[in-house]
Design an enzyme around this catalytic site. Structure first.
Site, PDB file in Angstrom:
ATOM      1  N   GLN A 169       3.020   9.805   1.295  1.00 16.60           N
ATOM      2  CA  GLN A 169       4.317   9.094   1.349  1.00 16.60           C
ATOM      3  C   GLN A 169       5.276   9.642   0.230  1.00 16.60           C
ATOM      4  OE1 GLN A 169       2.400   5.056   2.053  1.00 16.60           O
ATOM      5  NE2 GLN A 169       4.439   4.920   3.085  1.00 16.60           N
ATOM      6  N   GLY A 210       0.973  -1.247  -0.008  1.00 18.04           N
ATOM      7  CA  GLY A 210       0.053   0.044  -0.076  1.00 18.04           C
ATOM      8  C   GLY A 210       0.800   1.210  -0.196  1.00 18.04           C
ATOM      9  N   CYS A 212       5.906   0.233   7.460  1.00 20.53           N
ATOM     10  CA  CYS A 212       5.715   1.232   6.619  1.00 20.53           C
ATOM     11  C   CYS A 212       6.857   1.823   5.925  1.00 20.53           C
ATOM     12  CB  CYS A 212       5.338   2.316   7.535  1.00 20.53           C
ATOM     13  SG  CYS A 212       4.710   3.801   6.585  1.00 20.53           S
ATOM     14  N   LEU A 213       6.498   1.944   4.518  1.00 18.56           N
ATOM     15  CA  LEU A 213       7.814   2.254   3.866  1.00 18.56           C
ATOM     16  C   LEU A 213       8.238   3.579   4.087  1.00 18.56           C
ATOM     17  CD1 LEU A 213       6.002   1.394   0.154  1.00 18.56           C
ATOM     18  CD2 LEU A 213       7.630   0.118   1.451  1.00 18.56           C
ATOM     19  N   HIS A 263      -2.613   7.212   7.260  1.00 16.58           N
ATOM     20  CA  HIS A 263      -1.460   7.983   6.343  1.00 16.58           C
ATOM     21  C   HIS A 263      -2.394   9.414   5.839  1.00 16.58           C
ATOM     22  CE1 HIS A 263       2.184   6.328   6.131  1.00 16.58           C
ATOM     23  NE2 HIS A 263       1.602   5.210   5.866  1.00 16.58           N
ATOM     24  N   HIS A 275      -4.195   1.144   7.883  1.00 15.47           N
ATOM     25  CA  HIS A 275      -2.886   1.763   7.838  1.00 15.47           C
ATOM     26  C   HIS A 275      -2.717   2.828   6.909  1.00 15.47           C
ATOM     27  CE1 HIS A 275       1.821   1.369   7.988  1.00 15.47           C
ATOM     28  NE2 HIS A 275       1.556   1.994   6.840  1.00 15.47           N
ATOM     29  N   GLU A 276      -3.298   2.629   5.706  1.00 16.72           N
ATOM     30  CA  GLU A 276      -3.377   3.825   4.389  1.00 16.72           C
ATOM     31  C   GLU A 276      -4.477   4.820   4.643  1.00 16.72           C
ATOM     32  OE1 GLU A 276      -0.795   3.452   2.631  1.00 16.72           O
ATOM     33  OE2 GLU A 276      -0.287   1.451   3.213  1.00 16.72           O
TER      34      GLU A 276
HETATM   35 NI    NI Z   1       2.656   3.362   5.538  1.00 20.42          NI
END
Ligand code: NI
Length: 163
Positions: free
Chosen positions: A51, A46, A88-89, A134, A130-131
């Site tokens: 991000q 995701g 998380c990226l 964000h 999670h997304e």
């Molecule tokens: Ni993330």
């Protein structure tokens, strides 16, 4: 299509509440294509607009066979509980156990602006939450107890220095 730079903690844009997506045009389609490409390149499941530095309520995901674009996402309902590892990226994929709802119903718009609702479970539910977080300026580490949060941040900083 191009791969965008992934913005990392503690950049300010990651902590901002995103602005609603209002234009469902060619530009948005191209942005989503870039987001998918960036997500696959980083081997994520995701990716949300903040991000890549954009203060927008938008995410893409491809998790457990569920591939979608979600603009202006809202969590309609949640049920149950799951405990599992999450990363998380934007925080170097450092894993930590996060307790989340096990079933989630999401409402959002696709890249043409059409509203849809989708109910998912387990990992996909974790991904929805999670997304959507964000888009609200929240990171998964915000769900951790203070000490564990500090441990993740410390590990992330250390790994970054070593790169
Ligand atoms: Ni993330």
């Amino acid at each position: 299509m191009s791969i965008r730079k992934i913005i990392e903690y503690p950049e300010e844009v990651l902590a901002k509440v995103g602005k609603p997506v209002t234009k469902f045009d060619e530009e948005l389609k191209n942005l989503c294509a870039d987001m998918f490409k960036t997500m696959y390149d980083a081997e994520g499941v995701g990716l949300a607009a903040p991000q890549i530095g954009l203060n927008l309520r938008l995410f893409v995901m491809d998790c457990e066979g569920i591939k979608l674009v979600a603009a202006n996402p809202e969590i309609v309902s949640t049920e149950g509980e799951q405990s599992g590892q999450e990363g998380c990226l934007s925080v170097g994929k450092i894993p930590a156990v996060v307790i989340r709802a096990n079933k989630v119903r999401l409402k959002a718009q696709n890249e043409r602006g059409e509203w849809f609702e989708q109910a998912v479970e387990a990992l996909a539910a974790r991904c929805f939450l999670h997304e959507t977080d964000h888009c609200d300026g929240k990171l998964f580490i915000d769900h951790l107890p203070k000490l564990r949060r500090e441990m993740v941040v410390k590990k992330f900083r250390k790994e970054k220095r070593l790169k």
